[in-house]
Design an enzyme around this catalytic site. Sequence first.
Site, PDB file in Angstrom:
ATOM      1  N   ASN A   4       0.892  -1.586  -0.081  1.00  0.00           N
ATOM      2  CA  ASN A   4      -0.247   0.589   0.042  1.00  0.00           C
ATOM      3  C   ASN A   4       0.845   1.212  -0.023  1.00  0.00           C
ATOM      4  O   ASN A   4       2.093   1.146   0.509  1.00  0.00           O
ATOM      5  CB  ASN A   4      -0.934   0.569   1.039  1.00  0.00           C
ATOM      6  CG  ASN A   4      -0.065   0.761   2.134  1.00  0.00           C
ATOM      7  OD1 ASN A   4      -0.177   1.871   2.298  1.00  0.00           O
ATOM      8  ND2 ASN A   4       0.147   0.059   2.888  1.00  0.00           N
ATOM      9  N   PHE A  34      -1.461   8.002   4.586  1.00  0.00           N
ATOM     10  CA  PHE A  34      -1.572   8.784   5.707  1.00  0.00           C
ATOM     11  C   PHE A  34      -3.312   9.345   5.532  1.00  0.00           C
ATOM     12  O   PHE A  34      -3.950  10.210   5.304  1.00  0.00           O
ATOM     13  CB  PHE A  34      -2.029   9.398   6.332  1.00  0.00           C
ATOM     14  CG  PHE A  34      -0.253   8.935   7.172  1.00  0.00           C
ATOM     15  CD1 PHE A  34      -0.016   7.959   7.854  1.00  0.00           C
ATOM     16  CD2 PHE A  34       0.845  10.224   7.790  1.00  0.00           C
ATOM     17  CE1 PHE A  34       1.408   7.079   8.300  1.00  0.00           C
ATOM     18  CE2 PHE A  34       1.563   9.281   8.751  1.00  0.00           C
ATOM     19  CZ  PHE A  34       1.626   8.330   8.538  1.00  0.00           C
ATOM     20  N   SER A  52       6.190   5.209   8.228  1.00  0.00           N
ATOM     21  CA  SER A  52       4.621   5.044   7.121  1.00  0.00           C
ATOM     22  C   SER A  52       6.363   4.870   5.927  1.00  0.00           C
ATOM     23  O   SER A  52       7.076   6.539   6.064  1.00  0.00           O
ATOM     24  CB  SER A  52       4.137   5.251   7.128  1.00  0.00           C
ATOM     25  OG  SER A  52       3.623   5.533   5.775  1.00  0.00           O
ATOM     26  N   ASN A  70       5.450   5.894   3.382  1.00  0.00           N
ATOM     27  CA  ASN A  70       4.051   6.752   2.541  1.00  0.00           C
ATOM     28  C   ASN A  70       4.105   7.941   2.373  1.00  0.00           C
ATOM     29  O   ASN A  70       2.982   8.378   1.793  1.00  0.00           O
ATOM     30  CB  ASN A  70       3.166   5.971   2.639  1.00  0.00           C
ATOM     31  CG  ASN A  70       2.758   4.572   1.674  1.00  0.00           C
ATOM     32  OD1 ASN A  70       4.170   3.689   1.111  1.00  0.00           O
ATOM     33  ND2 ASN A  70       2.459   3.773   2.307  1.00  0.00           N
ATOM     34  N   THR A  71       4.764   9.065   2.930  1.00  0.00           N
ATOM     35  CA  THR A  71       4.575  10.145   3.349  1.00  0.00           C
ATOM     36  C   THR A  71       6.300  11.147   3.524  1.00  0.00           C
ATOM     37  O   THR A  71       7.309   9.992   4.384  1.00  0.00           O
ATOM     38  CB  THR A  71       4.058  10.407   5.091  1.00  0.00           C
ATOM     39  OG1 THR A  71       2.864  10.730   5.023  1.00  0.00           O
ATOM     40  CG2 THR A  71       4.296  11.962   4.885  1.00  0.00           C
ATOM     41  N   ASN A 130       6.370  -1.670  11.008  1.00  0.00           N
ATOM     42  CA  ASN A 130       5.682  -1.097   9.992  1.00  0.00           C
ATOM     43  C   ASN A 130       5.715  -1.993   8.678  1.00  0.00           C
ATOM     44  O   ASN A 130       6.143  -3.429   9.065  1.00  0.00           O
ATOM     45  CB  ASN A 130       5.989   0.643   9.644  1.00  0.00           C
ATOM     46  CG  ASN A 130       4.738   0.766   9.501  1.00  0.00           C
ATOM     47  OD1 ASN A 130       4.400   0.396   8.431  1.00  0.00           O
ATOM     48  ND2 ASN A 130       4.308   2.398  10.174  1.00  0.00           N
TER      49      ASN A 130
END
Length: 358
Positions: free
Chosen positions: A117, A121, A190, A192-193, A261
């Site tokens: 994924n 957020f 994460s 993804n940021t 994570n």
Amino acid sequence: MPLLPSSLYGLARPFLFGFDPEHAHELTLDGLARTQNTPLACAYAAPRVDDPVTLAGLEFPNRVGLAAGLDKNARCIDAFAAMGFGFVEVGTVTPKAQPGNPKPRMFRLPQRDALINRLGFNNEGLDAFLANVQKARFRRSGSGGRKPMLLGLNIGKNAATPIEKAVDDYLACLDGVYPHADYVTINISSPNTANLRTLQSDEALDALLGAIAERRHALAERSHRRVPLFVKIAPDLDEGQVAVIAATLQRHGMDGVIATNTTLARDAVAGLPHANEAGGLSGAPVREASNRVVSQLRAALGPAFPIIGVGGILSAADARTKIAAGADVVQIYTGLIYRGPALVREAAQALLQSRSAA
């Protein structure tokens, strides 16, 4: 996750897996939100296994929890409580609402019981999150003297906030969630940021945790209640980095660590469809790396520091292995998608039996 008895999840899964992963996720959460606290909740409810353990001054009713990321907006707390979890972590929440990364941004790799994924957020923001938390009834539903499920609230930074201003976002979220949380998780891992994982580096982590510890002290004095703080870290760390993080956690009085994570590594899924999609890989392929970090943390932190182990738990045996690596309690996410709610009770019973045998 089904809206069916756990034994029927094998029938429901092909239907759910026929949808785009994010659409299936949204459909399921919508169904849980509508049916929680109604007679229809019996479709997914299960008796909770009682296996209490005390960590960070909190009594966890059992050692199986839900990992953050599944219920980002805290819409389904009561539904997950009904499934028999000992604790549930919701979020990650950011101060302001944000859409996350462009779609598609979630991919199944069923050959390896895995997901990728890059949601980023996506959430409705702190105000909406807190409104949902306050609607949850689970703390009022205890009976027979049983302790209610514990609730963790996971906080992060907005994508638009420059990394040098990240502390401001974490403090704003901490102020908001503090009165409502059994524990708070600081998510710095994460993938993804943009640049978020740089907060795990020596100086950045030291500055962030120093500011958070100072704010927690002020909040505790004001409320006469000290809420434990956990920090969630990545699996993509070497032993030296883990040791530095462990020392920093202890120096700033953090109460626990969540490991881990999702991973950026792709060795375990090379050649599979979607394997090269950007984002974090979860599920079975992260199990070994997660267990390694858990073991390294336990060696660095000593026997008493609380560790929540997460990553690659798809069976009771996986949960036992995580505990054997050094975790005190475990969380599941991808395993719930591939196995359904039966995994909650299966893992909790296995951990109870392991304790009894010891």
